[in-house]
Design an enzyme around this catalytic site. Structure first.
Site, PDB file in Angstrom:
ATOM      1  N   CYS A   1       7.437   5.774   2.032  1.00  0.00           N
ATOM      2  CA  CYS A   1       6.193   5.770   2.809  1.00  0.00           C
ATOM      3  C   CYS A   1       6.008   6.939   3.774  1.00  0.00           C
ATOM      4  CB  CYS A   1       6.091   4.464   3.595  1.00  0.00           C
ATOM      5  SG  CYS A   1       5.944   3.040   2.516  1.00  0.00           S
TER       6      CYS A   1
ATOM      7  N   LYS B   1      -2.937   2.167   9.477  1.00  0.00           N
ATOM      8  CA  LYS B   1      -1.689   2.143   8.696  1.00  0.00           C
ATOM      9  C   LYS B   1      -1.066   3.535   8.648  1.00  0.00           C
ATOM     10  CE  LYS B   1       1.610   1.214   6.031  1.00  0.00           C
ATOM     11  NZ  LYS B   1       2.794   0.489   6.446  1.00  0.00           N
TER      12      LYS B   1
ATOM     13  N   GLU C   1       0.032  -3.337   4.851  1.00  0.00           N
ATOM     14  CA  GLU C   1       1.302  -4.036   5.053  1.00  0.00           C
ATOM     15  C   GLU C   1       2.226  -3.189   5.927  1.00  0.00           C
ATOM     16  OE1 GLU C   1       2.202  -7.187   4.364  1.00  0.00           O
ATOM     17  OE2 GLU C   1       3.761  -6.432   5.699  1.00  0.00           O
TER      18      GLU C   1
END
Ligand code: NAD
Ligand code: UPG
Length: 464
Positions: free
Chosen positions: A278, A222, A162
């Site tokens: 993150c 990612k 995501e």
């Protein structure tokens, strides 16, 4: 194959918004989001939709539309797994705090628990989708657990990382730059699984933005995307320090550099340092992976992005102390903003936590105002650092609901989150109520400097 029933394990910042948008865009698919955290699920089910646990612009409207129709939140994980043809794993993958890889590697214990639970419960074939951010080759471990502990059913593992950013999650999900799907495209079953997930997104995302790769490329992309984004912030923050020494202005430098179409203007905003759950976690994980392959130069290169960010947070706080005659002991300092960026109530790794901690070590008295973060969260963030007792944090830090109250009688004000509302505060009134000289430190380059200086503030901004 057409997907009819989706289960998502993990009702957090990713699972909640992502599934809400899938449910809204695909009314024919039943979407059940499950979590072991009962209070979080209760909040998602709160009849007052404004009380859902995550603040994101536009999210409550979507939940209102889809919840009870084809979007459900539940703690019954087994049932949701059993019913689903496709299972998203969207649990947290924090940095390990113990054992091998402590402080670097991603902790995959929650992922493994999900795999074991799926293996135990599933009685028919499932497509399992990695939505969490994972080290490259995690799908291999997942497949091993599923195949060796399962009930003899077949699993296809897809990687579908995501890319949403908090604060703009709904927009990012509605209109993504790309949707990345990694799968075993060389086998007919793998291809079918990739197509099934592609068809879900194709309900609203143009086909040319649906990108298919092999699983390992998808997992690694990612981590790479986050490393590149964070690197841009650390790069401009490095220049901000040089600007402060030379009379250059980091905003002007960023504009001039960003107009080069090869560089581009985004993610060049100097700040008090990047935060969020993150960037740091994923770069540390990347560094750990590189080291584990003996790629020390690669590891060192990326580690510098984190070191630069730590330096930026510390340097901002140190400059505050220095400007205030090298002491803030007993001085009241108002911190405006606690979230790691605007338009979110998330505080994970927020620069504000580290700035506050630094100032508390210098014996400052802190008052915090943030429009979306609770008092309980602020104390819990400080307690988590373990720098002093919970009582000491509660004694030295006050949390208020009004920015003017925060600044009343303060020696200094620091902007730590770029909330829009801070630009329209009555800065004259704030100045009048502060002790003089009144210091104003802008860690976000949010405020217009000249008017503040004209009011009489001792004004300092990052990179100026
Ligand atoms: N936050 C973001 O903006 C963002 C964006 C992209 C990717 N990611 C990645 O997505 C993943 C999830 O991040 P998040 O921010 O949503 O985390 P989060 O902590 O907000 O949510 C994770 C949820 O999973 C639940 N959970 C953990 N183990 C479980 C289990 N065995 N069964 C059921 N529920 C379980 C937790 O209770 C928690 O509510 C992470 O890997 C993260 O790196 C996050
Ligand atoms: O020019 C900039 C841009 C960002 N930041 C800071 O960087 C941090 C991260 O911001 P942002 O990336 O917008 O938010 P996140 O929600 O952390 O999103 C990142 O991390 C997510 C989790 O992996 C990814 O999905 C997203 O694509 C990626 O942007 C925040 O503290 C920002 O204030 C800056 O200081 N300057």
């Amino acid at each position: 194959m057409t997907i009819k029933n989706i289960c998502c394990i993990g009702a957090g910042y990713v699972g909640g918004p992502t599934m809400a948008v899938i449910a809204q865009k695909c009314p024919n698919i039943k979407v059940t989001v499950v979590d072991i955290n009962e209070s979080r699920i209760n909040q998602w089910n709160d009849p007052n939709v404004e009380k859902i646990p995550i603040y994101e612009p536009g999210l409550s409207d979507i939940v209102k539309e889809a919840r009870g129709r084809n979007l459900f939140f539940s703690t019954d994980v087994d049932k949701a797994i059993d019913d689903a043809d496709m299972i998203f794993i969207s649990v947290n993958t924090p940095t390990k705090t113990y054992g091998i890889g402590k402080g670097m590697a991603a902790d995959l214990k929650f992922i493994e628990l999900c795999a074991r639970q799926i293996a135990r419960v599933a009685k028919d074939d499932k497509i399992v989708v990695e939505k969490s951010t994972l080290p490259v080759r995690t799908a291999e471990a997942l497949k091993n657990i599923l195949d060796n502990t399962g009930n003899g059913v077949n699993y296809q593992i897809l990687s579908n990382p995501e890319f949403l950013a908090e604060g703009t999650a709904v927009d990012d999900l509605m209109n993504p730059d790309r949707v990345l799907i990694g799968g075993d495209i060389d086998s007919p079953e793998g291809k079918e699984a990739v197509e099934a997930l592609t068809d879900v997104y194709a309900q609203w995302v143009p086909r040319e933005r649906l990108l298919t790769t092999n699983v390992w490329s998808s997992e690694l992309s990612k981590l790479t995307a986050n490393a590149f984004l964070a690197q841009r912030v650390s790069s401009i923050n490095a220049m901000s320090e040089l600007c402060e020494k030379t009379g250059a202005d980091v905003n002007e430098v960023a504009k001039a550099v960003g107009m080069d179409s090869r560089i581009g203007p985004k993610f060049l905003k100097a700040s008090v340092g990047f935060g969020g759950s993150c960037f740091q976690k994923d770069i540390l994980n990347l560094v750990y992976i590189a080291k584990s392959f003996g790629l020390n130069e690669v590891a060192d290169y990326w580690e510098q992005v984190i070191l630069m960010n730590d330096h930026q947070k510390k340097r901002f706080a140190a400059n505050m102390v220095k400007a205030m005659y090298n002491t803030v002991s007993g001085k009241k300092i108002a911190l405006l903003g606690w979230a790691f960026k605007k338009d979110t109530n998330d505080t994970r790794e927020s620069a504000a936590i580290y700035v506050a901690d630094y100032l508390l070590n210098e014996q400052a008295e802190i008052v915090v105002y943030d429009p979306k973060v609770t008092e309980e969260q602020i104390y819990s963030d400080l307690d988590y650092l373990g720098s002093r007792s919970g009582d000491a944090n509660r004694q030295a830090v006050t949390v208020v609901n009004d920015p003017l109250e925060a600044c009343d009688g303060a020696h200094a004000v620091a902007i730590l989150t770029e909330w829009d509302e801070f630009t329209t505060l009555d800065w004259q009134k704030i100045y009048d109520q502060m002790l003089k000289p009144a210091f104003l430190f802008d860690g976000r380059r949010l405020l217009e400097p000249e008017t503040k200086k004209k009011i009489g503030f001792e004004f300092y901004a990052i990179g100026n």
